[in-house]
Scaffold this motif. Structure first.
Motif, PDB file in Angstrom:
ATOM      1  N   ARG A 277       0.855  -1.187   0.000  1.00 63.70           N
ATOM      2  CA  ARG A 277       0.000   0.000   0.000  1.00 63.70           C
ATOM      3  C   ARG A 277       0.889   1.234   0.000  1.00 63.70           C
ATOM      4  O   ARG A 277       1.734   1.410   0.866  1.00 63.70           O
ATOM      5  CB  ARG A 277      -0.911   0.000   1.225  1.00 63.70           C
ATOM      6  N   TRP A 278       0.671   2.101  -0.992  1.00 64.54           N
ATOM      7  CA  TRP A 278       1.466   3.323  -1.089  1.00 64.54           C
ATOM      8  C   TRP A 278       1.187   4.241   0.099  1.00 64.54           C
ATOM      9  O   TRP A 278       0.047   4.341   0.568  1.00 64.54           O
ATOM     10  CB  TRP A 278       1.134   4.072  -2.372  1.00 64.54           C
ATOM     11  N   LEU A 279       2.218   4.934   0.562  1.00 62.96           N
ATOM     12  CA  LEU A 279       2.066   5.967   1.573  1.00 62.96           C
ATOM     13  C   LEU A 279       1.579   7.257   0.908  1.00 62.96           C
ATOM     14  O   LEU A 279       1.739   7.448  -0.300  1.00 62.96           O
ATOM     15  CB  LEU A 279       3.403   6.219   2.272  1.00 62.96           C
ATOM     16  N   ARG A 280       0.998   8.141   1.685  1.00 67.13           N
ATOM     17  CA  ARG A 280       0.518   9.402   1.119  1.00 67.13           C
ATOM     18  C   ARG A 280       1.670  10.216   0.532  1.00 67.13           C
ATOM     19  O   ARG A 280       1.511  10.935  -0.458  1.00 67.13           O
ATOM     20  CB  ARG A 280      -0.212  10.221   2.186  1.00 67.13           C
ATOM     21  N   GLU A 281       2.815  10.127   1.156  1.00 61.58           N
ATOM     22  CA  GLU A 281       3.996  10.828   0.650  1.00 61.58           C
ATOM     23  C   GLU A 281       5.238  10.101   1.150  1.00 61.58           C
ATOM     24  O   GLU A 281       5.181   9.305   2.085  1.00 61.58           O
ATOM     25  CB  GLU A 281       4.018  12.288   1.108  1.00 61.58           C
ATOM     26  N   GLY A 282       6.371  10.371   0.505  1.00 62.26           N
ATOM     27  CA  GLY A 282       7.628   9.805   0.955  1.00 62.26           C
ATOM     28  C   GLY A 282       8.059   8.533   0.261  1.00 62.26           C
ATOM     29  O   GLY A 282       9.091   7.946   0.634  1.00 62.26           O
ATOM     30  N   GLU A 283       7.317   8.080  -0.782  1.00 67.54           N
ATOM     31  CA  GLU A 283       7.753   6.905  -1.531  1.00 67.54           C
ATOM     32  C   GLU A 283       8.937   7.301  -2.421  1.00 67.54           C
ATOM     33  O   GLU A 283       8.887   8.312  -3.122  1.00 67.54           O
ATOM     34  CB  GLU A 283       6.624   6.352  -2.401  1.00 67.54           C
ATOM     35  N   PRO A 284      10.029   6.529  -2.422  1.00 72.40           N
ATOM     36  CA  PRO A 284      11.185   6.870  -3.266  1.00 72.40           C
ATOM     37  C   PRO A 284      10.842   6.762  -4.744  1.00 72.40           C
ATOM     38  O   PRO A 284      10.177   5.820  -5.165  1.00 72.40           O
ATOM     39  CB  PRO A 284      12.239   5.854  -2.854  1.00 72.40           C
ATOM     40  N   THR A 285      11.284   7.718  -5.529  1.00 71.35           N
ATOM     41  CA  THR A 285      10.985   7.747  -6.956  1.00 71.35           C
ATOM     42  C   THR A 285      12.129   7.143  -7.762  1.00 71.35           C
ATOM     43  O   THR A 285      13.205   6.831  -7.234  1.00 71.35           O
ATOM     44  CB  THR A 285      10.766   9.191  -7.423  1.00 71.35           C
ATOM     45  N   PHE A 286      11.900   7.005  -9.046  1.00 64.40           N
ATOM     46  CA  PHE A 286      12.938   6.528  -9.962  1.00 64.40           C
ATOM     47  C   PHE A 286      14.166   7.441  -9.889  1.00 64.40           C
ATOM     48  O   PHE A 286      15.304   6.965  -9.832  1.00 64.40           O
ATOM     49  CB  PHE A 286      12.374   6.502 -11.387  1.00 64.40           C
ATOM     50  N   GLN A 287      13.921   8.758  -9.872  1.00 66.06           N
ATOM     51  CA  GLN A 287      15.029   9.703  -9.825  1.00 66.06           C
ATOM     52  C   GLN A 287      15.784   9.606  -8.499  1.00 66.06           C
ATOM     53  O   GLN A 287      17.022   9.715  -8.467  1.00 66.06           O
ATOM     54  CB  GLN A 287      14.505  11.136 -10.033  1.00 66.06           C
ATOM     55  N   ASP A 288      15.073   9.401  -7.396  1.00 62.32           N
ATOM     56  CA  ASP A 288      15.724   9.274  -6.093  1.00 62.32           C
ATOM     57  C   ASP A 288      16.742   8.144  -6.087  1.00 62.32           C
ATOM     58  O   ASP A 288      17.887   8.312  -5.646  1.00 62.32           O
ATOM     59  CB  ASP A 288      14.684   9.019  -4.988  1.00 62.32           C
ATOM     60  N   ILE A 289      16.334   6.984  -6.577  1.00 60.48           N
ATOM     61  CA  ILE A 289      17.214   5.805  -6.526  1.00 60.48           C
ATOM     62  C   ILE A 289      18.292   5.877  -7.592  1.00 60.48           C
ATOM     63  O   ILE A 289      19.468   5.580  -7.326  1.00 60.48           O
ATOM     64  CB  ILE A 289      16.393   4.509  -6.668  1.00 60.48           C
ATOM     65  N   SER A 290      17.929   6.269  -8.815  1.00 62.21           N
ATOM     66  CA  SER A 290      18.919   6.277  -9.896  1.00 62.21           C
ATOM     67  C   SER A 290      19.990   7.341  -9.677  1.00 62.21           C
ATOM     68  O   SER A 290      21.133   7.170 -10.124  1.00 62.21           O
ATOM     69  CB  SER A 290      18.228   6.495 -11.248  1.00 62.21           C
ATOM     70  N   GLU A 291      19.651   8.426  -8.970  1.00 57.82           N
ATOM     71  CA  GLU A 291      20.638   9.486  -8.725  1.00 57.82           C
ATOM     72  C   GLU A 291      21.284   9.360  -7.356  1.00 57.82           C
ATOM     73  O   GLU A 291      22.079  10.224  -6.961  1.00 57.82           O
ATOM     74  CB  GLU A 291      19.958  10.852  -8.876  1.00 57.82           C
ATOM     75  N   GLY A 292      20.935   8.307  -6.616  1.00 58.45           N
ATOM     76  CA  GLY A 292      21.571   8.052  -5.335  1.00 58.45           C
ATOM     77  C   GLY A 292      21.260   9.067  -4.261  1.00 58.45           C
ATOM     78  O   GLY A 292      22.087   9.330  -3.374  1.00 58.45           O
ATOM     79  N   ARG A 293      20.070   9.659  -4.312  1.00 56.18           N
ATOM     80  CA  ARG A 293      19.710  10.658  -3.311  1.00 56.18           C
ATOM     81  C   ARG A 293      19.500   9.998  -1.949  1.00 56.18           C
ATOM     82  O   ARG A 293      19.026   8.876  -1.860  1.00 56.18           O
ATOM     83  CB  ARG A 293      18.420  11.380  -3.714  1.00 56.18           C
ATOM     84  N   GLU A 294      19.832  10.749  -0.916  1.00 58.74           N
ATOM     85  CA  GLU A 294      19.605  10.268   0.443  1.00 58.74           C
ATOM     86  C   GLU A 294      18.111  10.319   0.731  1.00 58.74           C
ATOM     87  O   GLU A 294      17.494  11.383   0.709  1.00 58.74           O
ATOM     88  CB  GLU A 294      20.373  11.129   1.450  1.00 58.74           C
ATOM     89  N   CYS A 295      17.516   9.168   0.958  1.00 54.39           N
ATOM     90  CA  CYS A 295      16.082   9.092   1.217  1.00 54.39           C
ATOM     91  C   CYS A 295      15.859   8.565   2.632  1.00 54.39           C
ATOM     92  O   CYS A 295      16.464   7.584   3.039  1.00 54.39           O
ATOM     93  CB  CYS A 295      15.376   8.168   0.224  1.00 54.39           C
ATOM     94  N   GLY A 296      14.996   9.199   3.334  1.00 50.15           N
ATOM     95  CA  GLY A 296      14.624   8.706   4.647  1.00 50.15           C
ATOM     96  C   GLY A 296      13.127   8.465   4.676  1.00 50.15           C
ATOM     97  O   GLY A 296      12.450   8.478   3.655  1.00 50.15           O
ATOM     98  N   GLY A 297      12.603   8.248   5.850  1.00 52.46           N
ATOM     99  CA  GLY A 297      11.168   8.097   5.979  1.00 52.46           C
ATOM    100  C   GLY A 297      10.683   6.698   5.713  1.00 52.46           C
ATOM    101  O   GLY A 297      11.446   5.778   5.374  1.00 52.46           O
ATOM    102  N   GLY A 298       9.359   6.527   5.853  1.00 52.99           N
ATOM    103  CA  GLY A 298       8.746   5.207   5.778  1.00 52.99           C
ATOM    104  C   GLY A 298       8.831   4.550   4.420  1.00 52.99           C
ATOM    105  O   GLY A 298       8.967   3.330   4.322  1.00 52.99           O
TER     106      GLY A 298
END
Length: 499
Positions: free
Chosen positions: A111-132
């Motif tokens: 089930r998707w969260l309302r916000e904070g799901e990592p995107t394609f750009q987040d993972i492919s660009e190695g961005r620091e992601c936190g949260g649920g």
């Protein structure tokens, strides 16, 4: 020798699902499983046409996005050992034995969260992601590694949603990607054990219906990322007790849960499975069903309820089942036909056990209803058995449709209770259009046959002003009428209408 080779080619082609040879196959040498170049071509073809556009490579505790091109460089097909050659007689054998085993991947259903799901750009660009969202993705990859997979796929970060082309391909291919996955890992974020599944939101979302049905092998994890069941079975679809519980929650028969076959059949039954599920985007109520019904239609976010209208048009073109019209509620506000419902919510459950038993004629064709209905520019063209009567308002806000006696003092049909919020004052005449009559012949004419003490699906039709055309009147309940006449049955004329 050439005739033997041709026979072998024919058998190989039939195994691959084709009943005849292509012109350039005739007389060609048989498939050689030791030809490395040919195996590599099969591998590249499979990656390009059957694998997701992007996957997560999760080997050695890393997690990075890989595309199809990089996948072909990262992983190579197996080459057959001498003892395996006997099992590889065709290209399909080679794909099964040499290609698929090295490309196995795990899919994620959640089930998707309302916000904070990592995107394609987040993972492919190695961005620091936190949260649920990132924590959930990391736990999914961890479980996939524990199960022995180097490749994984998640709908949050493995689709570049800035590319309309890639998003369109993903939606059209989603069912196939879940079907081809080696395992689907399900995270039930609201459940600690099987007893809490009844209230888990995962069972109420639109996309998870497709994921549940498409996956051949599935593993459920609870909110703490522990296995939901302790049976030790590698595939939870083999857990009879769990499948019975899910069947009770979803109203989906266990047979369909375990061995679902997509296609434009059993439309009403499958729509009822989706009728109580919700999607964040209106369009996804349609897009999430494309794979279940095995139809193709382009996607266009922003079209709103047009999406479900288009889906129903495509399904009706390939369907001949009369109960596709057994729905209630508002019709689509798009197009000219009032027989297209506005959403899956219109397919509410109702009892069909008192309908005449389905049977087939000598040509193995179902005998009930018009099997040749078709959408035209004038609306749906369909043959109905039309029954005339009058509509009487009741004190509780409903109406009753009454059919007057014909040859005896008693009415041939029981009164029909009708709930409608439509303005009925604009209609000067009402009829019932019976849908699932039995097709028959009487004095050389095609007729509809009705049997006593049986229920039949019907539509409320109205004729307005001086017009001659009949129009479908929307109702909030699925209408059925019960025959009350004596004897063996009744022959009634059929009328072609455009609705």
């Amino acid at each position: 020798m050439q005739s033997i080779a041709r026979k072998k080619l024919v058998s190989l082609t039939i195994e691959e699902g084709t009943l005849e040879l292509y012109p350039d196959e005739w007389g060609a040498p048989p498939f050689d499983p030791t030809n490395e170049r040919e195996i590599l071509q099969l591998f590249d073809h499979y990656v390009t046409n059957h694998m997701p556009a992007h996957l997560l490579y999760i080997g050695d505790s890393e997690m990075r996005i890989v595309g199809r091109g990089e996948l072909s460089k990262l992983i190579k097909p197996k080459m057959p050992e001498p003892g395996e050659l006997g099992k590889i007689q065709s290209r399909q054998d080679a794909i099964r034995e040499l290609v698929k085993p090295v490309l196995e991947y795990a899919n994620f259903s959640h089930r998707w969260l309302r916000e904070g799901e990592p995107t394609f750009q987040d993972i492919s660009e190695g961005r620091e992601c936190g949260g649920g969202g990132f924590h959930k993705l990391s736990r999914f990859c961890e479980k996939a590694r524990e199960l022995g997979y180097r490749l994984a796929w998640s709908d949050t970060c493995c689709i570049d949603k800035t590319s309309s082309t890639e998003l369109d391909e993903a939606i059209r291919s989603m069912f196939r990607w879940y079907r081809n996955a080696a395992i689907c890992i399900v995270h039930l974020a609201d459940s600690l054990d099987v007893q809490q599944m009844n209230d888990d939101v995962w069972f109420t979302r639109g996309w998870t219906l497709q994921e549940l049905l498409a996956s051949l092998s599935i593993k459920f994890f609870n909110k703490e990322w522990e296995p939901l069941c302790r049976t030790g079975l590698p595939n939870d679809k083999h857990d009879v007790q769990l499948m019975n519980g899910i069947s009770k929650i979803t109203s989906i028969p266990v047979e369909d849960l375990q061995h679902f076959s997509p296609g434009p059949t059993q439309i009403r039954k499958r729509m009822t499975w989706a009728s109580k599920r919700t999607t964040t985007r209106v369009e996804d109520a349609a897009y999430s069903l494309v794979g279940i019904f095995d139809v193709s239609m382009p996607t266009a976010y922003g079209e709103g309820e047009w999406a479900f209208h288009r889906l129903m048009e495509v399904i009706i073109q390939r369907c001949d089942e009369w109960d596709i019209f057994a729905w209630a509620g508002p019709s689509s506000s798009h197009g000219i036909s009032a027989v297209i419902p506005r959403s899956p919510r219109c397919y509410c459950p109702f009892d069909m056990s008192n309908f005449p038993e389905e049977r087939k004629d000598e040509h193995n064709r179902e005998v009930h209803g018009d099997k040749k209905f078709v959408l035209t520019r004038q609306g749906l063209q369909i043959k109905l058995l039309v029954v005339y009567g009058k509509l009487e308002p009741q004190h509780d806000g409903t109406h009753r449709f009454l059919v007057p006696p014909r040859f005896t003092t008693s009415a041939p049909f029981a009164p029909v209770v009708i709930r409608t919020s439509c303005s009925i004052d604009k209609y000067r005449e009402f009829t019932l259009g019976i849908v699932n009559y039995e097709r028959g012949q009487h004095r050389g004419e095609e007729v509809g046959v009705l049997y006593p003490q049986k229920y039949y699906l019907c539509l409320l039709l109205g004729r307005s002003g001086e017009g001659k055309e009949l129009h479908k009147v929307n109702t909030s309940n699925v209408l059925t009428v019960r025959t009350t006449f004596p004897g063996w049955g009744s022959h009634e004329p059929l009328v072609v209408v455009w609705l």
